[in-house]
Motif scaffolding. Structure first.
Motif, PDB file in Angstrom:
ATOM      1  N   UNK A   1     -12.193  13.935-111.774  1.00  0.00           N
ATOM      2  CA  UNK A   1     -11.097  13.393-110.970  1.00  0.00           C
ATOM      3  C   UNK A   1      -9.988  14.437-110.821  1.00  0.00           C
ATOM      4  N   UNK A   2      -9.644  15.096-111.914  1.00  0.00           N
ATOM      5  CA  UNK A   2      -8.603  16.130-111.888  1.00  0.00           C
ATOM      6  C   UNK A   2      -9.005  17.255-110.936  1.00  0.00           C
ATOM      7  N   UNK A   3     -10.258  17.659-110.995  1.00  0.00           N
ATOM      8  CA  UNK A   3     -10.742  18.707-110.092  1.00  0.00           C
ATOM      9  C   UNK A   3     -10.589  18.288-108.634  1.00  0.00           C
ATOM     10  N   UNK A   4     -10.902  17.024-108.341  1.00  0.00           N
ATOM     11  CA  UNK A   4     -10.784  16.529-106.976  1.00  0.00           C
ATOM     12  C   UNK A   4      -9.348  16.484-106.497  1.00  0.00           C
ATOM     13  N   UNK A   5      -8.446  16.081-107.375  1.00  0.00           N
ATOM     14  CA  UNK A   5      -7.034  15.978-107.002  1.00  0.00           C
ATOM     15  C   UNK A   5      -6.435  17.344-106.663  1.00  0.00           C
TER      16      UNK A   5
ATOM     17  N   UNK B   1       4.711  25.349-108.012  1.00  0.00           N
ATOM     18  CA  UNK B   1       6.007  24.681-107.935  1.00  0.00           C
ATOM     19  C   UNK B   1       6.543  24.438-109.338  1.00  0.00           C
ATOM     20  N   UNK B   2       7.797  24.822-109.561  1.00  0.00           N
ATOM     21  CA  UNK B   2       8.453  24.580-110.835  1.00  0.00           C
ATOM     22  C   UNK B   2       9.070  23.184-110.819  1.00  0.00           C
ATOM     23  N   UNK B   3       8.626  22.330-111.738  1.00  0.00           N
ATOM     24  CA  UNK B   3       9.080  20.941-111.760  1.00  0.00           C
ATOM     25  C   UNK B   3      10.015  20.744-112.942  1.00  0.00           C
ATOM     26  N   UNK B   4      11.205  20.211-112.684  1.00  0.00           N
ATOM     27  CA  UNK B   4      12.206  20.046-113.735  1.00  0.00           C
ATOM     28  C   UNK B   4      12.098  18.707-114.454  1.00  0.00           C
ATOM     29  N   UNK B   5      11.548  17.699-113.798  1.00  0.00           N
ATOM     30  CA  UNK B   5      11.393  16.361-114.382  1.00  0.00           C
ATOM     31  C   UNK B   5      12.732  15.708-114.717  1.00  0.00           C
ATOM     32  N   UNK B   6      13.754  16.016-113.937  1.00  0.00           N
ATOM     33  CA  UNK B   6      15.037  15.331-114.070  1.00  0.00           C
ATOM     34  C   UNK B   6      15.243  14.479-112.826  1.00  0.00           C
ATOM     35  N   UNK B   7      15.434  13.200-112.993  1.00  0.00           N
ATOM     36  CA  UNK B   7      15.644  12.337-111.841  1.00  0.00           C
ATOM     37  C   UNK B   7      14.603  11.252-111.741  1.00  0.00           C
TER      38      UNK B   7
ATOM     39  N   UNK C   1      -5.561  23.208-116.190  1.00  0.00           N
ATOM     40  CA  UNK C   1      -5.265  24.642-116.285  1.00  0.00           C
ATOM     41  C   UNK C   1      -6.203  25.447-115.400  1.00  0.00           C
ATOM     42  N   UNK C   2      -7.470  25.072-115.397  1.00  0.00           N
ATOM     43  CA  UNK C   2      -8.471  25.790-114.609  1.00  0.00           C
ATOM     44  C   UNK C   2      -8.226  25.669-113.105  1.00  0.00           C
ATOM     45  N   UNK C   3      -7.706  24.505-112.670  1.00  0.00           N
ATOM     46  CA  UNK C   3      -7.565  24.271-111.226  1.00  0.00           C
ATOM     47  C   UNK C   3      -6.112  24.368-110.741  1.00  0.00           C
ATOM     48  N   UNK C   4      -5.207  24.774-111.631  1.00  0.00           N
ATOM     49  CA  UNK C   4      -3.837  25.030-111.221  1.00  0.00           C
ATOM     50  C   UNK C   4      -2.925  23.819-111.156  1.00  0.00           C
ATOM     51  N   UNK C   5      -3.223  22.787-111.957  1.00  0.00           N
ATOM     52  CA  UNK C   5      -2.382  21.598-111.997  1.00  0.00           C
ATOM     53  C   UNK C   5      -1.727  21.445-113.370  1.00  0.00           C
ATOM     54  N   UNK C   6      -0.857  20.470-113.488  1.00  0.00           N
ATOM     55  CA  UNK C   6      -0.325  20.068-114.793  1.00  0.00           C
ATOM     56  C   UNK C   6      -0.636  18.584-114.972  1.00  0.00           C
ATOM     57  N   UNK C   7      -0.501  18.091-116.199  1.00  0.00           N
ATOM     58  CA  UNK C   7      -0.765  16.675-116.425  1.00  0.00           C
ATOM     59  C   UNK C   7       0.397  16.015-117.156  1.00  0.00           C
ATOM     60  N   UNK C   8       0.448  14.708-117.007  1.00  0.00           N
ATOM     61  CA  UNK C   8       1.455  13.883-117.647  1.00  0.00           C
ATOM     62  C   UNK C   8       0.752  12.723-118.345  1.00  0.00           C
TER      63      UNK C   8
ATOM     64  N   UNK D   1      -2.162  17.734-104.802  1.00  0.00           N
ATOM     65  CA  UNK D   1      -1.489  17.122-105.955  1.00  0.00           C
ATOM     66  C   UNK D   1      -0.989  18.226-106.884  1.00  0.00           C
ATOM     67  N   UNK D   2       0.192  18.035-107.456  1.00  0.00           N
ATOM     68  CA  UNK D   2       0.767  19.006-108.390  1.00  0.00           C
ATOM     69  C   UNK D   2       0.579  18.585-109.848  1.00  0.00           C
TER      70      UNK D   2
END
Length: 318
Positions: free
Chosen positions: A102-106, A1-7, A142-149, A111-112
């Motif tokens: 935790x990231x691996x579990x999410x 999913x492409x996330x724009x982070x506007x809003x 990166x390994x599990x296909x997520x992004x972080x904030x 979770x995106x």
């Protein structure tokens, strides 16, 4: 999913119910229903919430077991998919290795993006330790296909805010797609934007939505917006359009309640306000957190009524 982070994105509450034994357990159906009601609400300009935050500070993250957290997020991922918005989860750990797990579990529950809190350590981490903590989370994502904030929240961390130098270093990591700044000092946002105008920054305190937008934030994570979503979305519409006077009217109308978003018991206070809003005071008082005094309950009720009256004048209840 492409996330724009506007809003603006709602940090939904984890609704609880009493089991047969009297113990509190997660009410997945009620939590889903709450999330749907928020995501389907439109602002005056026709936009909706641009994401869904589950198991954050307002979602009782620090009180949930791993099993409870994953079950909750799996349930919320169904709602996020239905409304085609990203699902964001909070994450906090004492060590970088624990955080990586935790990231691996999410990643297994839909979770995106993971909002990563600073390390939960008694001693203040060094700049090097802090960078390594977030860098491992980014590599794992990166390994599990997520992004972080990266989530700059000095009050929750219990020590100083992440430095702007560290935030800028983290922001260029490939899987860091946005920064969340939960502080009333919006000059941090302005400083970051002056260094990199392409940054995506989300404000994390409801009282500074307008000021954060002026400083360059592209959106925010809201607690008050879970209670008054039409007002929250409309305010963000005005912010993104540069209609500052109109945005400020809504900010002022919400102020009596937004104030609670910057208090130590924000989760307990705002969850009660949500219960009052839906004529479910008992449900709003069910929490794994602190038990509120009658004086605190009365104060939240008075603040809620004042905000509601002000928003009714602006036709923003919905």
């Amino acid at each position: 999913m492409s996330i724009q982070w506007n809003g603006v994105m709602p940090a939904v509450f984890t609704w609880l119910k009493e089991s047969k034994s009297g113990a509190l357990e997660i009410d997945l159906d009620a939590t889903q229903k709450q999330a749907v009601g928020i995501l389907k609400t439109q602002g005056k300009g026709g936009s909706r919430m641009s994401g869904l935050v589950g198991s954050g500070t307002l979602g009782e993250n620090s009180y949930l077991s791993t099993k409870q957290r994953l079950s909750l997020l799996r349930s919320l991922s169904e709602v996020a998919k239905e409304y085609n918005v990203p699902l964001i989860s909070g994450a906090a750990a004492e060590s970088k290795e624990e955080l990586a797990k935790i990231v691996e579990g999410l990643a297994t529950v839909g979770v995106d993006t993971v909002m990563v809190m600073p390390p939960k350590t008694k001693a203040v981490p060094s700049e090097k330790e802090m960078y390594e903590y977030y860098a491992l989370a980014e590599a794992t994502a990166k390994d599990v296909g997520l992004t972080i904030m990266p989530y700059n929240n000095p009050d929750a961390a219990g020590y100083h805010a992440l430095s702007t130098d560290l935030l800028l270093r983290l922001s260029v990591l490939p899987k860091v797609t946005a920064l969340k700044i939960s502080t009333i000092d919006v000059s941090i946002i302005e400083t970051l934007m002056l260094e990199n105008k392409d940054l995506k920054i989300l404000a994390g305190v409801d009282t500074v939505t307008v000021y954060a937008g002026l400083a360059g934030a592209s959106g925010g994570v809201t607690g008050v917006g879970t209670i008054f979503p039409k007002a929250s979305v409309t305010m963000q519409e005005y912010v993104l359009n540069g209609e500052w006077a109109e945005a400020n009217k809504i900010s002022q109308a919400l102020n009596s309640l937004s104030y609670l978003d910057a208090q130590p018991l924000l989760m307990e206070y705002l969850k009660l306000a949500m219960g009052i809003h839906h004529n479910d005071v008992a449900g709003g008082l069910r929490t794994f957190g602190k038990k509120l005094t009658q004086q605190q309950i009365d104060d939240v009720r008075a603040r809620y009524i004042l905000a509601k009256e002000r928003l009714e004048v602006l036709d923003l209840i919905g």
